[in-house]
Design a protein around this motif. Sequence first.
Motif, PDB file in Angstrom:
ATOM      1  N   HIS A 173       0.828  -1.213   0.000  1.00  0.00           N
ATOM      2  CA  HIS A 173       0.000   0.000   0.000  1.00  0.00           C
ATOM      3  C   HIS A 173       0.861   1.263   0.000  1.00  0.00           C
ATOM      4  CE1 HIS A 173      -3.644   2.333   0.679  1.00  0.00           C
ATOM      5  NE2 HIS A 173      -3.028   2.979   1.675  1.00  0.00           N
ATOM      6  N   LYS A 174       1.928   1.289   0.804  1.00  0.00           N
ATOM      7  CA  LYS A 174       2.903   2.389   0.865  1.00  0.00           C
ATOM      8  C   LYS A 174       2.250   3.739   1.140  1.00  0.00           C
ATOM      9  CE  LYS A 174       5.909   0.020  -2.426  1.00  0.00           C
ATOM     10  NZ  LYS A 174       6.637   0.120  -3.719  1.00  0.00           N
ATOM     11  N   ASP A 175       1.337   3.787   2.064  1.00  0.00           N
ATOM     12  CA  ASP A 175       0.698   5.057   2.396  1.00  0.00           C
ATOM     13  C   ASP A 175      -0.121   4.888   3.674  1.00  0.00           C
ATOM     14  OD1 ASP A 175      -0.036   7.675   2.243  1.00  0.00           O
ATOM     15  OD2 ASP A 175      -1.048   7.517   0.294  1.00  0.00           O
ATOM     16  N   TRP A 176      -0.689   6.004   4.129  1.00  0.00           N
ATOM     17  CA  TRP A 176      -1.545   5.998   5.307  1.00  0.00           C
ATOM     18  C   TRP A 176      -2.931   5.459   4.961  1.00  0.00           C
ATOM     19  CZ3 TRP A 176       0.237   6.877  10.061  1.00  0.00           C
ATOM     20  CH2 TRP A 176       1.457   7.542  10.201  1.00  0.00           C
ATOM     21  N   LYS A 177      -3.559   4.842   5.950  1.00  0.00           N
ATOM     22  CA  LYS A 177      -4.936   4.386   5.833  1.00  0.00           C
ATOM     23  C   LYS A 177      -5.789   5.140   6.846  1.00  0.00           C
ATOM     24  CE  LYS A 177      -4.393  -0.268   3.931  1.00  0.00           C
ATOM     25  NZ  LYS A 177      -4.830  -1.687   4.042  1.00  0.00           N
ATOM     26  N   THR A 178      -7.023   5.397   6.447  1.00  0.00           N
ATOM     27  CA  THR A 178      -7.922   6.209   7.268  1.00  0.00           C
ATOM     28  C   THR A 178      -8.952   5.336   7.974  1.00  0.00           C
ATOM     29  OG1 THR A 178      -7.695   8.092   5.770  1.00  0.00           O
ATOM     30  CG2 THR A 178      -9.594   8.098   7.247  1.00  0.00           C
ATOM     31  N   THR A 179      -9.115   5.572   9.278  1.00  0.00           N
ATOM     32  CA  THR A 179     -10.154   4.883  10.050  1.00  0.00           C
ATOM     33  C   THR A 179     -10.450   5.677  11.313  1.00  0.00           C
ATOM     34  OG1 THR A 179     -10.753   2.859  11.251  1.00  0.00           O
ATOM     35  CG2 THR A 179      -8.427   3.457  11.234  1.00  0.00           C
TER      36      THR A 179
END
Length: 464
Positions: free
Chosen positions: A375-381
């Motif tokens: 993914h190489k990025d931030w995930k939102t939750t």
Amino acid sequence: MSSKFLVELSSDYEKLFESEIGYDVIIHIGEDQNIKEFHAHSNILCARSQYFRSAFSNEWAEKKDGKFIFRKPNISPQLFSIILRFIYCGNAELRNLQGPDILKLLIAVDELNIQSLVSYIQEFLIEHQTEFLQQNPTGILETVYQHETFTDLWNFCLEKICEDPEILFSSENFINLKAPLLELLLKRDDLNIDEVKIWEYLLKWCLAQQNLQKDPTKWNKDDITRIEKELYRFIPLIRFYNIDATNFFYKVYCYKNILPQDLIHDLLEYYIVPNMKHKDNLPPSRNPKLDSTLIESKHIPIFSSWIDKKESSNYDRKYNPYDFKLLYRSSRDGIGTKTFHKNCDNKGATIWVAKIKDSTQLIGGYNPLDWDGNHKDWKTTADSFIFNFTNGKNISTSKVSYVSKQSRAVYCHYEDGPTMGNIYSEYNNWSNKNRGHGDIYPDIGIPENNFKVEDYEVFKVIKK
């Protein structure tokens, strides 16, 4: 208005209790050098205690000079004073008593058949003296078992012992436990201990009854016969099929001479023959012990409560909506991030737990999303959180922090282990630094800047 009158009534009866005016009962309490004479009123005793009511109605109480005489050498004056004050005033002050004395008081109250006080003392013990069970678990369990009216306390003791069996099995007096009680415990499905340990403890208990050594090569035929008779009632209660092959060979099979030969044959067939099916009517597995070197079963209800955004004590072992399956342990699977992603990527929601080196501190976090090295990025939750146990063994030291900046809740990259907010596991180097994005998770005392992790584990969170 009625409550005011009740207070006044209680006060008046307390004055009567203290003044002893018009008493017609003399009670000699205690024995040897610890004897005290108490004065009371037969009408009040009759109204408040079934024991005294029976004594007066059946006329088996001794009478001298117009006064009834009782002798109770098995109750201490200190405890009887508490009982008598309750009979008169409806008050029982227990806070200055230790657990063993409260249990003695409960036994005395049960003998005098004052049911309302029996219930109250049980509630008090359960709420305020939970640690007293650890002082003498064998003696306490046997004492409670002998009194049918101690139902609440009995259920509490069983629940505590099943939750943490070492309380009982590791105690010095375990070998003195009565056989019916041991049998009752081994029948429990919720006994939270590995089956092979149950077998080892049973063997220890059995050999102690016969005063024999553990080494089977030193037993003669008479010894084997005695052990077989002692074990006979317990063998069906051990769930041998839940013991793995290694433990079976080294810890069970070496005692084959004291086990039923058909059982040994069936177990050997089960372990040796490929694709051998389970036999019918096997008892279910007991509650499995959590596969972890860092946390214990008592941590799981806390994690479950946090996942559902409830108070830490919302769930318990009886009702816990999640299972936790170990996916990765750095000390077992390798510290590399490649191994972390191989074991944990695309497995859904996970909890990770890390032990800070040279300390008892545990930190960790809940990721409700997938880990994904690509993914190489931030995930939102909005549902993730981090946590901190300043003393990992003591669950009361826990703190939790829910994400406040949702767009930087979880970071995924093939070069990083579990990374959330300001907590980075970058190239297996751990840190907690504010990188210009503020407190993504409010501070809960996790070490700042760089720190070392001794071991960490990742668990898949499974909704039951």
